[in-house]
Design a protein around this motif. Structure first.
Motif, mmCIF file in Angstrom:
data_model
loop_
_atom_site.group_PDB
_atom_site.id
_atom_site.type_symbol
_atom_site.label_atom_id
_atom_site.label_comp_id
_atom_site.label_asym_id
_atom_site.label_seq_id
_atom_site.Cartn_x
_atom_site.Cartn_y
_atom_site.Cartn_z
ATOM 1 N N ARG A 44 17.827 12.447 -5.709
ATOM 2 C CA ARG A 44 16.988 12.655 -4.352
ATOM 3 C C ARG A 44 16.028 11.648 -4.182
ATOM 4 O O ARG A 44 15.586 10.905 -5.215
ATOM 5 C CB ARG A 44 16.548 14.184 -4.578
ATOM 6 N N ILE A 45 15.231 11.630 -3.072
ATOM 7 C CA ILE A 45 14.185 10.605 -2.823
ATOM 8 C C ILE A 45 13.243 11.460 -2.002
ATOM 9 O O ILE A 45 13.592 12.356 -1.025
ATOM 10 C CB ILE A 45 14.594 9.794 -1.695
ATOM 11 N N GLU A 46 12.052 11.660 -2.344
ATOM 12 C CA GLU A 46 10.917 12.383 -1.786
ATOM 13 C C GLU A 46 10.064 11.480 -1.362
ATOM 14 O O GLU A 46 9.640 10.495 -1.811
ATOM 15 C CB GLU A 46 10.328 13.160 -3.067
ATOM 16 N N ILE A 47 9.355 11.569 0.048
ATOM 17 C CA ILE A 47 8.536 10.830 0.661
ATOM 18 C C ILE A 47 7.108 11.679 0.787
ATOM 19 O O ILE A 47 7.391 12.715 1.567
ATOM 20 C CB ILE A 47 9.132 10.207 1.829
ATOM 21 N N ILE A 48 6.236 10.991 0.575
ATOM 22 C CA ILE A 48 4.709 11.786 0.839
ATOM 23 C C ILE A 48 4.006 10.846 1.641
ATOM 24 O O ILE A 48 3.599 9.788 0.975
ATOM 25 C CB ILE A 48 4.153 12.017 -0.627
ATOM 26 N N ARG A 49 3.716 11.281 2.954
ATOM 27 C CA ARG A 49 3.157 10.262 3.677
ATOM 28 C C ARG A 49 1.635 10.589 3.740
ATOM 29 O O ARG A 49 1.248 11.677 3.245
ATOM 30 C CB ARG A 49 3.574 10.632 5.170
ATOM 31 N N GLY A 50 0.930 9.506 3.974
ATOM 32 C CA GLY A 50 -0.655 9.570 3.868
ATOM 33 C C GLY A 50 -1.161 9.286 2.534
ATOM 34 O O GLY A 50 -0.472 9.084 1.599
ATOM 35 N N SER A 51 -2.293 8.964 2.622
ATOM 36 C CA SER A 51 -3.243 8.546 1.382
ATOM 37 C C SER A 51 -2.910 9.453 0.244
ATOM 38 O O SER A 51 -3.232 10.708 0.242
ATOM 39 C CB SER A 51 -4.632 8.378 1.814
ATOM 40 N N GLN A 52 -2.502 8.745 -0.800
ATOM 41 C CA GLN A 52 -2.558 9.510 -2.089
ATOM 42 C C GLN A 52 -3.226 8.892 -3.040
ATOM 43 O O GLN A 52 -2.963 8.812 -4.300
ATOM 44 C CB GLN A 52 -1.088 9.657 -2.621
ATOM 45 N N SER A 53 -4.151 8.135 -2.748
ATOM 46 C CA SER A 53 -5.087 7.150 -3.553
ATOM 47 C C SER A 53 -5.914 7.891 -4.568
ATOM 48 O O SER A 53 -6.273 7.235 -5.758
ATOM 49 C CB SER A 53 -5.795 6.439 -2.708
ATOM 50 N N THR A 54 -6.076 9.251 -4.315
ATOM 51 C CA THR A 54 -6.658 9.870 -5.401
ATOM 52 C C THR A 54 -6.143 10.079 -6.766
ATOM 53 O O THR A 54 -6.639 9.920 -7.886
ATOM 54 C CB THR A 54 -7.140 11.468 -4.911
ATOM 55 N N LEU A 55 -4.471 10.196 -6.759
ATOM 56 C CA LEU A 55 -3.707 10.138 -7.819
ATOM 57 C C LEU A 55 -3.344 8.750 -8.231
ATOM 58 O O LEU A 55 -2.913 8.912 -9.539
ATOM 59 C CB LEU A 55 -2.863 11.188 -7.452
ATOM 60 N N TYR A 56 -3.064 7.907 -7.309
ATOM 61 C CA TYR A 56 -2.150 6.888 -7.688
ATOM 62 C C TYR A 56 -2.947 5.641 -7.137
ATOM 63 O O TYR A 56 -2.327 4.692 -7.521
ATOM 64 C CB TYR A 56 -0.950 6.909 -6.914
ATOM 65 N N GLY A 57 -4.241 5.839 -7.157
ATOM 66 C CA GLY A 57 -4.984 4.329 -6.900
ATOM 67 C C GLY A 57 -4.740 3.742 -5.430
ATOM 68 O O GLY A 57 -4.171 4.330 -4.373
ATOM 69 N N SER A 58 -5.573 2.916 -5.166
ATOM 70 C CA SER A 58 -5.553 2.260 -3.840
ATOM 71 C C SER A 58 -4.315 1.874 -3.450
ATOM 72 O O SER A 58 -4.180 1.279 -2.156
ATOM 73 C CB SER A 58 -6.721 0.882 -3.797
ATOM 74 N N GLY A 59 -3.188 1.438 -4.063
ATOM 75 C CA GLY A 59 -2.005 0.921 -3.846
ATOM 76 C C GLY A 59 -1.057 2.211 -3.207
ATOM 77 O O GLY A 59 -0.052 2.081 -2.603
ATOM 78 N N ALA A 60 -1.596 3.344 -2.781
ATOM 79 C CA ALA A 60 -0.926 4.238 -2.348
ATOM 80 C C ALA A 60 -1.674 4.785 -1.090
ATOM 81 O O ALA A 60 -1.564 6.150 -0.791
ATOM 82 C CB ALA A 60 -0.886 5.684 -3.448
ATOM 83 N N GLN A 105 0.755 -1.311 0.029
ATOM 84 C CA GLN A 105 -0.037 0.008 -0.049
ATOM 85 C C GLN A 105 0.751 1.330 0.230
ATOM 86 O O GLN A 105 0.415 2.361 0.351
ATOM 87 C CB GLN A 105 -0.874 0.048 1.167
ATOM 88 N N THR A 106 2.075 1.034 -0.364
ATOM 89 C CA THR A 106 3.130 2.021 -0.513
ATOM 90 C C THR A 106 3.481 2.114 -1.996
ATOM 91 O O THR A 106 4.235 1.048 -2.448
ATOM 92 C CB THR A 106 4.264 1.986 0.510
ATOM 93 N N VAL A 107 3.477 3.358 -2.742
ATOM 94 C CA VAL A 107 3.992 3.237 -4.168
ATOM 95 C C VAL A 107 5.248 3.767 -4.204
ATOM 96 O O VAL A 107 5.650 4.619 -3.580
ATOM 97 C CB VAL A 107 2.890 4.266 -4.959
ATOM 98 N N ILE A 108 6.072 2.768 -4.940
ATOM 99 C CA ILE A 108 7.532 3.219 -5.101
ATOM 100 C C ILE A 108 7.728 3.794 -6.486
ATOM 101 O O ILE A 108 7.215 3.084 -7.442
ATOM 102 C CB ILE A 108 8.492 2.286 -4.764
ATOM 103 N N LEU A 109 7.945 5.014 -6.567
ATOM 104 C CA LEU A 109 8.369 5.320 -8.294
ATOM 105 C C LEU A 109 9.736 5.812 -8.331
ATOM 106 O O LEU A 109 10.310 6.337 -7.501
ATOM 107 C CB LEU A 109 7.654 6.829 -8.321
ATOM 108 N N VAL A 110 10.448 5.308 -9.549
ATOM 109 C CA VAL A 110 11.600 5.565 -9.893
ATOM 110 C C VAL A 110 11.516 6.348 -11.192
ATOM 111 O O VAL A 110 11.205 5.927 -12.248
ATOM 112 C CB VAL A 110 12.659 4.326 -10.249
ATOM 113 N N ASP A 111 12.066 7.671 -11.065
ATOM 114 C CA ASP A 111 11.834 8.708 -12.258
ATOM 115 C C ASP A 111 10.220 8.707 -12.819
ATOM 116 O O ASP A 111 10.048 8.713 -13.929
ATOM 117 C CB ASP A 111 12.822 8.497 -13.335
#
Length: 171
Positions: free
Chosen positions: A49-65, A17-23
């Protein structure tokens, strides 16, 4: 333990339930039980760089976020000309253990916006024992298993960038 599967659990959510993005590209490993990313396979020597966004981002990235997002951005050849760097690190993290890491990176950016970059990283870990953490009675376990780990990462990136457009290919 180097070489073991690694996961991220954010804000009480499972690792799937945490999305990992590379570029900007979502990475997952379909061979895992819950379709998570195997973070032990990522090399940090090419990370800008590494950016961490805590909390639900499911609106943009789906239920996996539901837990959040970890966005990893790799290095690019931004200055015109040829550039390179190299580093070597070593140490120990216990009795009879050693850790050696070396990497080299070369990047070239042409005046017309085309850029190329590539690199290699070598990691060698000796003397670790993955079972030592699970044993409750050390006298019952007399023959330690040396779980040495050796990994070589190769990466390459080619692209075009100007003020209004950016495209790249990578491996």
């Amino acid at each position: 333990v180097p070489g073991a599967n690694e996961s991220i659990f954010m804000r009480g959510a499972n690792s799937n339930q945490t999305v990992i993005l590379v570029d900007g590209i979502r990475i997952t490993d379909a061979s895992t039980v819950n379709n998570t990313a195997d973070l032990s396979e990522l090399s940090i020597s090419n990370v800008d760089r590494i950016e961490i966004i805590r909390g639900s981002q499911s609106t943009l990235y789906g239920s996996g976020a539901v837990g959040g997002i970890v966005s990893i951005t790799t290095k690019e050849a931004l200055k015109k000309g040829i550039h390179g760097n190299a580093s070597v690190a070593g140490g120990t993290f216990g009795n009879g253990t050693s850790d050696f890491r070396g990497n080299a990176r070369l990047a070239y950016h042409l005046r017309n916006g085309i850029y190329l970059s590539s690199g290699i990283e070598k990691c060698m870990v000796k003397g670790t024992d993955a079972t030592i953490d699970t044993v409750t009675n050390m006298s019952a376990y007399k023959n330690r298993d040396k779980d040495d780990w050796d990994k070589t990462y190769y990466y390459a990136k080619a692209g075009f960038m100007n003020k209004s457009f950016h495209a790249d290919l990578r491996s």
